[in-house]
Design a protein around this motif. Structure first.
Motif, PDB file in Angstrom:
ATOM      1  N   ALA A 259     -15.178 -40.837  64.017  1.00 39.44           N
ATOM      2  CA  ALA A 259     -14.303 -39.669  63.929  1.00 39.44           C
ATOM      3  C   ALA A 259     -14.055 -39.306  62.468  1.00 39.44           C
ATOM      4  CB  ALA A 259     -12.987 -39.938  64.642  1.00 39.44           C
ATOM      5  N   ASN A 260     -13.787 -40.296  61.641  1.00 37.74           N
ATOM      6  CA  ASN A 260     -13.552 -40.048  60.219  1.00 37.74           C
ATOM      7  C   ASN A 260     -14.774 -39.419  59.567  1.00 37.74           C
ATOM      8  OD1 ASN A 260     -12.051 -40.184  57.772  1.00 37.74           O
ATOM      9  ND2 ASN A 260     -13.296 -41.947  57.194  1.00 37.74           N
ATOM     10  N   ARG A 261     -15.942 -39.943  59.862  1.00 35.23           N
ATOM     11  CA  ARG A 261     -17.182 -39.411  59.294  1.00 35.23           C
ATOM     12  C   ARG A 261     -17.391 -37.960  59.723  1.00 35.23           C
ATOM     13  NH1 ARG A 261     -23.012 -40.187  60.823  1.00 35.23           N
ATOM     14  NH2 ARG A 261     -24.143 -39.807  58.905  1.00 35.23           N
ATOM     15  N   ALA A 262     -17.113 -37.656  60.991  1.00 35.25           N
ATOM     16  CA  ALA A 262     -17.271 -36.290  61.481  1.00 35.25           C
ATOM     17  C   ALA A 262     -16.276 -35.343  60.818  1.00 35.25           C
ATOM     18  CB  ALA A 262     -17.105 -36.256  62.997  1.00 35.25           C
ATOM     19  N   PHE A 263     -15.013 -35.782  60.686  1.00 38.54           N
ATOM     20  CA  PHE A 263     -14.003 -34.925  60.067  1.00 38.54           C
ATOM     21  C   PHE A 263     -14.332 -34.644  58.606  1.00 38.54           C
ATOM     22  CE2 PHE A 263     -10.855 -36.831  63.270  1.00 38.54           C
ATOM     23  CZ  PHE A 263     -11.159 -35.853  64.210  1.00 38.54           C
ATOM     24  N   VAL A 264     -14.793 -35.648  57.888  1.00 38.78           N
ATOM     25  CA  VAL A 264     -15.151 -35.464  56.480  1.00 38.78           C
ATOM     26  C   VAL A 264     -16.351 -34.527  56.367  1.00 38.78           C
ATOM     27  CG1 VAL A 264     -16.066 -36.633  54.433  1.00 38.78           C
ATOM     28  CG2 VAL A 264     -14.149 -37.622  55.689  1.00 38.78           C
ATOM     29  N   ALA A 265     -17.346 -34.710  57.215  1.00 44.22           N
ATOM     30  CA  ALA A 265     -18.524 -33.845  57.165  1.00 44.22           C
ATOM     31  C   ALA A 265     -18.154 -32.397  57.489  1.00 44.22           C
ATOM     32  CB  ALA A 265     -19.586 -34.348  58.136  1.00 44.22           C
ATOM     33  N   LEU A 266     -17.295 -32.186  58.465  1.00 43.82           N
ATOM     34  CA  LEU A 266     -16.889 -30.824  58.807  1.00 43.82           C
ATOM     35  C   LEU A 266     -16.028 -30.201  57.704  1.00 43.82           C
ATOM     36  CD1 LEU A 266     -16.277 -31.368  62.596  1.00 43.82           C
ATOM     37  CD2 LEU A 266     -18.026 -29.908  61.576  1.00 43.82           C
ATOM     38  N   ALA A 267     -15.180 -30.993  57.062  1.00 43.26           N
ATOM     39  CA  ALA A 267     -14.382 -30.481  55.947  1.00 43.26           C
ATOM     40  C   ALA A 267     -15.297 -30.095  54.776  1.00 43.26           C
ATOM     41  CB  ALA A 267     -13.355 -31.519  55.506  1.00 43.26           C
ATOM     42  N   LEU A 268     -16.266 -30.943  54.471  1.00 42.90           N
ATOM     43  CA  LEU A 268     -17.221 -30.623  53.407  1.00 42.90           C
ATOM     44  C   LEU A 268     -18.034 -29.376  53.757  1.00 42.90           C
ATOM     45  CD1 LEU A 268     -18.536 -34.166  52.436  1.00 42.90           C
ATOM     46  CD2 LEU A 268     -17.259 -32.585  50.984  1.00 42.90           C
ATOM     47  N   THR A 269     -18.347 -29.218  55.028  1.00 42.87           N
ATOM     48  CA  THR A 269     -19.087 -28.034  55.460  1.00 42.87           C
ATOM     49  C   THR A 269     -18.262 -26.777  55.237  1.00 42.87           C
ATOM     50  OG1 THR A 269     -20.281 -29.331  57.098  1.00 42.87           O
ATOM     51  CG2 THR A 269     -20.256 -26.954  57.414  1.00 42.87           C
ATOM     52  N   ASN A 270     -16.964 -26.838  55.532  1.00 44.12           N
ATOM     53  CA  ASN A 270     -16.091 -25.689  55.275  1.00 44.12           C
ATOM     54  C   ASN A 270     -16.095 -25.329  53.794  1.00 44.12           C
ATOM     55  OD1 ASN A 270     -15.308 -25.227  57.896  1.00 44.12           O
ATOM     56  ND2 ASN A 270     -13.543 -26.596  57.766  1.00 44.12           N
ATOM     57  N   VAL A 271     -16.020 -26.332  52.939  1.00 44.73           N
ATOM     58  CA  VAL A 271     -16.045 -26.078  51.495  1.00 44.73           C
ATOM     59  C   VAL A 271     -17.407 -25.515  51.085  1.00 44.73           C
ATOM     60  CG1 VAL A 271     -15.949 -27.169  49.212  1.00 44.73           C
ATOM     61  CG2 VAL A 271     -14.302 -27.816  50.982  1.00 44.73           C
ATOM     62  N   TYR A 272     -18.477 -26.111  51.604  1.00 46.22           N
ATOM     63  CA  TYR A 272     -19.827 -25.666  51.266  1.00 46.22           C
ATOM     64  C   TYR A 272     -20.058 -24.216  51.683  1.00 46.22           C
ATOM     65  CZ  TYR A 272     -24.904 -25.425  51.200  1.00 46.22           C
ATOM     66  OH  TYR A 272     -26.194 -25.052  50.951  1.00 46.22           O
ATOM     67  N   LEU A 273     -19.632 -23.865  52.904  1.00 47.25           N
ATOM     68  CA  LEU A 273     -19.854 -22.504  53.388  1.00 47.25           C
ATOM     69  C   LEU A 273     -18.941 -21.486  52.700  1.00 47.25           C
ATOM     70  CD1 LEU A 273     -20.375 -23.185  57.187  1.00 47.25           C
ATOM     71  CD2 LEU A 273     -22.112 -22.634  55.463  1.00 47.25           C
ATOM     72  N   SER A 274     -17.875 -21.942  52.099  1.00 49.18           N
ATOM     73  CA  SER A 274     -16.942 -21.046  51.392  1.00 49.18           C
ATOM     74  C   SER A 274     -17.153 -21.066  49.892  1.00 49.18           C
ATOM     75  CB  SER A 274     -15.503 -21.457  51.701  1.00 49.18           C
ATOM     76  OG  SER A 274     -15.257 -21.398  53.069  1.00 49.18           O
ATOM     77  N   ARG A 275     -18.196 -21.706  49.403  1.00 49.65           N
ATOM     78  CA  ARG A 275     -18.377 -21.941  47.980  1.00 49.65           C
ATOM     79  C   ARG A 275     -18.416 -20.651  47.163  1.00 49.65           C
ATOM     80  NH1 ARG A 275     -23.104 -22.672  50.591  1.00 49.65           N
ATOM     81  NH2 ARG A 275     -24.994 -21.762  49.728  1.00 49.65           N
ATOM     82  N   ARG A 276     -19.015 -19.592  47.677  1.00 52.52           N
ATOM     83  CA  ARG A 276     -19.093 -18.351  46.906  1.00 52.52           C
ATOM     84  C   ARG A 276     -17.717 -17.721  46.738  1.00 52.52           C
ATOM     85  NH1 ARG A 276     -24.243 -17.214  49.932  1.00 52.52           N
ATOM     86  NH2 ARG A 276     -25.860 -17.852  48.464  1.00 52.52           N
ATOM     87  N   ARG A 277     -16.942 -17.720  47.826  1.00 42.74           N
ATOM     88  CA  ARG A 277     -15.585 -17.168  47.735  1.00 42.74           C
ATOM     89  C   ARG A 277     -14.715 -18.022  46.828  1.00 42.74           C
ATOM     90  NH1 ARG A 277     -13.717 -16.914  53.519  1.00 42.74           N
ATOM     91  NH2 ARG A 277     -15.751 -17.775  53.968  1.00 42.74           N
ATOM     92  N   LEU A 278     -14.883 -19.329  46.891  1.00 44.31           N
ATOM     93  CA  LEU A 278     -14.093 -20.222  46.038  1.00 44.31           C
ATOM     94  C   LEU A 278     -14.451 -20.027  44.564  1.00 44.31           C
ATOM     95  CD1 LEU A 278     -14.215 -23.469  48.214  1.00 44.31           C
ATOM     96  CD2 LEU A 278     -12.237 -21.991  47.833  1.00 44.31           C
ATOM     97  N   MET A 279     -15.734 -19.898  44.274  1.00 45.79           N
ATOM     98  CA  MET A 279     -16.153 -19.706  42.892  1.00 45.79           C
ATOM     99  C   MET A 279     -15.714 -18.340  42.358  1.00 45.79           C
ATOM    100  SD  MET A 279     -17.409 -22.458  41.826  1.00 45.79           S
ATOM    101  CE  MET A 279     -18.133 -21.944  40.296  1.00 45.79           C
ATOM    102  N   ALA A 280     -15.669 -17.327  43.225  1.00 51.31           N
ATOM    103  CA  ALA A 280     -15.211 -16.009  42.801  1.00 51.31           C
ATOM    104  C   ALA A 280     -13.750 -16.031  42.399  1.00 51.31           C
ATOM    105  CB  ALA A 280     -15.437 -15.001  43.923  1.00 51.31           C
ATOM    106  N   GLN A 281     -12.968 -16.917  43.008  1.00 47.06           N
ATOM    107  CA  GLN A 281     -11.559 -17.036  42.662  1.00 47.06           C
ATOM    108  C   GLN A 281     -11.368 -17.763  41.341  1.00 47.06           C
ATOM    109  OE1 GLN A 281      -9.712 -18.936  45.990  1.00 47.06           O
ATOM    110  NE2 GLN A 281      -9.834 -17.102  47.278  1.00 47.06           N
ATOM    111  N   VAL A 282     -12.282 -18.660  40.996  1.00 44.60           N
ATOM    112  CA  VAL A 282     -12.180 -19.431  39.752  1.00 44.60           C
ATOM    113  C   VAL A 282     -12.594 -18.567  38.555  1.00 44.60           C
ATOM    114  CG1 VAL A 282     -13.105 -21.412  38.506  1.00 44.60           C
ATOM    115  CG2 VAL A 282     -12.553 -21.612  40.930  1.00 44.60           C
ATOM    116  N   ARG A 283     -13.614 -17.756  38.735  1.00 44.09           N
ATOM    117  CA  ARG A 283     -14.116 -16.913  37.641  1.00 44.09           C
ATOM    118  C   ARG A 283     -13.149 -15.751  37.401  1.00 44.09           C
ATOM    119  NH1 ARG A 283     -19.947 -16.812  40.240  1.00 44.09           N
ATOM    120  NH2 ARG A 283     -20.613 -18.884  39.639  1.00 44.09           N
ATOM    121  N   PRO A 284     -12.933 -15.428  36.127  1.00 40.23           N
ATOM    122  CA  PRO A 284     -12.021 -14.295  35.815  1.00 40.23           C
ATOM    123  C   PRO A 284     -12.654 -12.950  36.069  1.00 40.23           C
ATOM    124  CG  PRO A 284     -12.690 -15.448  33.803  1.00 40.23           C
ATOM    125  CD  PRO A 284     -13.324 -16.151  34.960  1.00 40.23           C
TER     126      PRO A 284
END
Length: 122
Positions: free
Chosen positions: A97-122
């Motif tokens: 369960a822990n492995r699945a939750f971590v993988a799914l959380a990382l997937t959320n971050v991975y799939l949102s990476r462009r939006r996250l990086m757009a917020q970091v860049r001025p």
């Protein structure tokens, strides 16, 4: 469950359903659906084309289902390919369960990476 144990349909129906939806796996269960939920309208395995005519309403519904299915399946493709969930390994329920939750959380971050990086860049 049914005789071969792979269809949980009898346990899912309570008899008061108005509609029943299912994919092609449930198309062979039409008699069971009629017995368990006599008032329900059966929408399992509906086709968009009959005798050369295209049912535009069904086609629109299928297009909407396909869009949703594609978004959901993409998440699982990322989990399988990037984080190695191609084989099932038993490590204990808590570890799995822990492995699945971590993988799914990382997937959320991975799939949102462009939006996250757009917020970091001025």
């Amino acid at each position: 469950m049914s005789r071969n144990g792979k269809h949980p349909l009898p346990k899912l129906l309570h008899g008061q359903e108005q509609r029943v939806y299912g994919d092609s796996a449930y198309a062979s269960q039409k008699a069971l659906i009629r017995d368990k939920a006599p008032k329900a309208r059966d929408f399992t395995n509906q086709r968009t084309r009959r005798a050369g005519k295209v049912d535009e309403v069904a086609r629109g519904k299928n297009r909407n289902k396909s869009k949703i299915r594609a978004r959901v399946e993409h998440v699982f493709a990322v989990v399988k390919r990037l984080w190695g969930f191609t084989k099932v390994r038993y490590r204990g329920l808590a570890k799995n369960a822990n492995r699945a939750f971590v993988a799914l959380a990382l997937t959320n971050v991975y799939l949102s990476r462009r939006r996250l990086m757009a917020q970091v860049r001025p």
